[in-house]
Scaffold this motif. Structure first.
Motif, mmCIF file in Angstrom:
data_model
loop_
_atom_site.group_PDB
_atom_site.id
_atom_site.type_symbol
_atom_site.label_atom_id
_atom_site.label_comp_id
_atom_site.label_asym_id
_atom_site.label_seq_id
_atom_site.Cartn_x
_atom_site.Cartn_y
_atom_site.Cartn_z
ATOM 1 N N GLU A 182 15.950 50.783 94.715
ATOM 2 C CA GLU A 182 16.993 51.081 95.707
ATOM 3 C C GLU A 182 17.041 52.576 96.001
ATOM 4 O O GLU A 182 17.072 52.996 97.158
ATOM 5 C CB GLU A 182 18.362 50.737 95.104
ATOM 6 C CG GLU A 182 18.965 49.424 95.454
ATOM 7 C CD GLU A 182 20.324 49.308 94.753
ATOM 8 O OE1 GLU A 182 20.367 48.603 93.733
ATOM 9 O OE2 GLU A 182 21.298 49.939 95.193
ATOM 10 N N THR A 185 14.041 53.751 97.905
ATOM 11 C CA THR A 185 14.076 53.308 99.310
ATOM 12 C C THR A 185 15.030 54.195 100.120
ATOM 13 O O THR A 185 14.690 54.638 101.230
ATOM 14 C CB THR A 185 14.516 51.827 99.391
ATOM 15 O OG1 THR A 185 13.644 51.056 98.571
ATOM 16 C CG2 THR A 185 14.454 51.298 100.815
ATOM 17 N N GLU A 186 16.196 54.460 99.545
ATOM 18 C CA GLU A 186 17.167 55.320 100.254
ATOM 19 C C GLU A 186 16.579 56.711 100.491
ATOM 20 O O GLU A 186 16.712 57.291 101.574
ATOM 21 C CB GLU A 186 18.465 55.436 99.449
ATOM 22 C CG GLU A 186 19.331 54.197 99.577
ATOM 23 C CD GLU A 186 20.399 54.102 98.487
ATOM 24 O OE1 GLU A 186 20.675 55.115 97.803
ATOM 25 O OE2 GLU A 186 20.936 52.991 98.323
ATOM 26 N N HIS A 195 13.077 51.839 107.891
ATOM 27 C CA HIS A 195 13.555 51.004 106.789
ATOM 28 C C HIS A 195 12.485 50.040 106.274
ATOM 29 O O HIS A 195 12.234 49.948 105.071
ATOM 30 C CB HIS A 195 14.794 50.237 107.269
ATOM 31 C CG HIS A 195 15.492 49.511 106.176
ATOM 32 N ND1 HIS A 195 15.147 48.237 105.795
ATOM 33 C CD2 HIS A 195 16.487 49.888 105.349
ATOM 34 C CE1 HIS A 195 15.908 47.857 104.790
ATOM 35 N NE2 HIS A 195 16.735 48.844 104.494
ATOM 36 N N HIS A 196 11.832 49.329 107.228
ATOM 37 C CA HIS A 196 10.867 48.309 106.774
ATOM 38 C C HIS A 196 9.680 48.950 106.058
ATOM 39 O O HIS A 196 9.150 48.424 105.090
ATOM 40 C CB HIS A 196 10.397 47.441 107.950
ATOM 41 C CG HIS A 196 9.462 48.145 108.882
ATOM 42 N ND1 HIS A 196 9.902 48.987 109.881
ATOM 43 C CD2 HIS A 196 8.101 48.162 108.945
ATOM 44 C CE1 HIS A 196 8.847 49.471 110.530
ATOM 45 N NE2 HIS A 196 7.756 48.985 109.980
ATOM 46 N N GLU A 199 10.774 50.053 102.533
ATOM 47 C CA GLU A 199 10.826 48.906 101.607
ATOM 48 C C GLU A 199 9.430 48.457 101.187
ATOM 49 O O GLU A 199 9.169 48.235 100.008
ATOM 50 C CB GLU A 199 11.588 47.746 102.249
ATOM 51 C CG GLU A 199 13.082 47.936 102.126
ATOM 52 C CD GLU A 199 13.867 46.675 102.401
ATOM 53 O OE1 GLU A 199 15.043 46.638 102.023
ATOM 54 O OE2 GLU A 199 13.305 45.731 103.011
ATOM 55 N N HIS A 203 8.430 48.611 97.349
ATOM 56 C CA HIS A 203 8.241 47.344 96.631
ATOM 57 C C HIS A 203 6.811 47.206 96.103
ATOM 58 O O HIS A 203 6.582 46.811 94.965
ATOM 59 C CB HIS A 203 8.567 46.151 97.547
ATOM 60 C CG HIS A 203 10.012 46.116 97.945
ATOM 61 N ND1 HIS A 203 10.558 45.120 98.712
ATOM 62 C CD2 HIS A 203 11.032 46.974 97.678
ATOM 63 C CE1 HIS A 203 11.855 45.364 98.893
ATOM 64 N NE2 HIS A 203 12.150 46.484 98.281
#
Ligand SMILES: NC(=O)c1ccc[n+]([C@@H]2O[C@H](COP(=O)([O-])OP(=O)(O)OC[C@H]3O[C@@H](n4cnc5c(N)ncnc54)[C@H](OP(=O)(O)O)[C@@H]3O)[C@@H](O)[C@H]2O)c1
Length: 274
Positions: A182, A185-186, A195-196, A199, A203
């Motif tokens: 998290e 990602t932020e 964003h995509h 992630e 991930h």
């Protein structure tokens, strides 16, 4: 032959184990679930296809293995419900964090009891479960319990005094990794990544690093060294994490989780059944 299994407390972990057993070859009629709230019966049956009962004693009676997957605070009540039907030729496997084998042994005299601590990556057959057998657990019973727990990932036998540490490390561990993901990602989004993309990059980095760690046979320290060149980008990041007390924080977090596990166990010992 596959042992029949009752899972008492088909919440998050119970359902993960149940669906893992189905993937591993168990048939629905070799399994039964028990839940507490009537509205959960249909829900659990729809999601798993496994018969789900409100009567925990009926679910437990006659099954080769009875898995207890209720919250630690609910263990005393559950034991009250099933103590009369569980016999010494069954095996009880408790997943309850912190609850010592002695709590079960008090109510289930002579019954083989295995205490285990799985984790949620079991949902994708990548779990790890530590387990320990109590006084009446012979080699065969331990192997049966290990086979069930091993259906959803790796297993390791450890002594009971280490189970609170296990809870803090691997039982709780996925949350540490998710928090890291998290936060990464932020930060990635703040650095301008869509964003995509943030992630996907995070991930796959978490998955790739995890797989490399497990499959390369190299230590985490060594693998970290391989991406850290002097004066480079990783060294700059590591310096910030070290200065910010990352290791000390992780140590405190794991210590706090282990202590909480001990507290939950103590409560399960003290609380009279509701
Ligand atoms: N989740 C994890 O990451 C994890 C990892 C390792 C170990 N564990 C252990 O696994 C156990 C279950 O955790 P969880 O996260 O799956 O909790 P959960 O989602 O709350 O599931 C527990 C379930 O047990 C049901 N229940 C409570 N008393 C019952 C009774 N007397 N008869 C039948 N069902 C009963 C609850 O019903 P209601 O919904 O009606 O309350 C709930 O659905 C805990 O002891 C935990 O320490 C969890």
């Amino acid at each position: 032959m596959r042992p029949t299994v009752a899972i008492l407390g088909a919440g998050a972990m119970g359902e993960i184990l149940a669906t893992g057993l189905l993937r591993a070859g168990w048939q629905t009629d070799e399994l039964v679930l028990a839940v507490r709230r009537p509205e959960r019966v249909k829900e659990a049956e729809m999601r798993t296809g496994i018969t789900t009962l409100l009567d925990t004693a009926a679910a437990a009676a006659g099954r080769d293995v009875v898995v207890i997957s209720v919250k630690p605070k609910d263990v005393p009540t559950l034991l009250e419900q099933v103590a009369d039907v569980i016999t010494t030729d069954q095996i009880v496997v408790s997943l309850a964090a912190g609850v010592p084998i002695a709590v079960f042994a008090e109510q289930l005299e002579g019954v083989p009891i295995v205490r285990a601590m799985p984790n949620t990556p079991a949902a994708v057959d990548e779990g790890v479960t530590a387990y320990v057998g109590g006084e009446h657990v012979d080699e065969q019973a331990l192997a049966t319990a290990a086979a069930i727990l091993g259906a959803v990932g790796e297993t390791i036998a450890l002594s009971e005094d280490l189970m609170d540490a296990v809870t803090a490390v691997s039982g709780t561990g996925p949350a540490y990794v998710f928090l890291l993901a998290e936060a990464m990602t932020e930060a990635a989004i703040r650095e301008g990544l869509p964003h995509h993309a943030a992630e996907l990059l995070v991930h796959q980095t978490v998955r790739g690093a995890g797989t490399l760690l497990v499959e390369s046979g190299k230590s985490a320290f060594r693998l970290r060294g391989e991406v850290t060149s002097p004066g480079g980008t990783t060294a700059a990041a590591m310096h910030v994490l070290d200065e910010g007390g990352f290791r000390a924080l992780m140590e405190d977090a794991i210590h706090s989780a282990a202590q909480r596990s001990r507290d939950l166990g103590a409560r399960a010992r003290r609380d009279p059944p509701a």
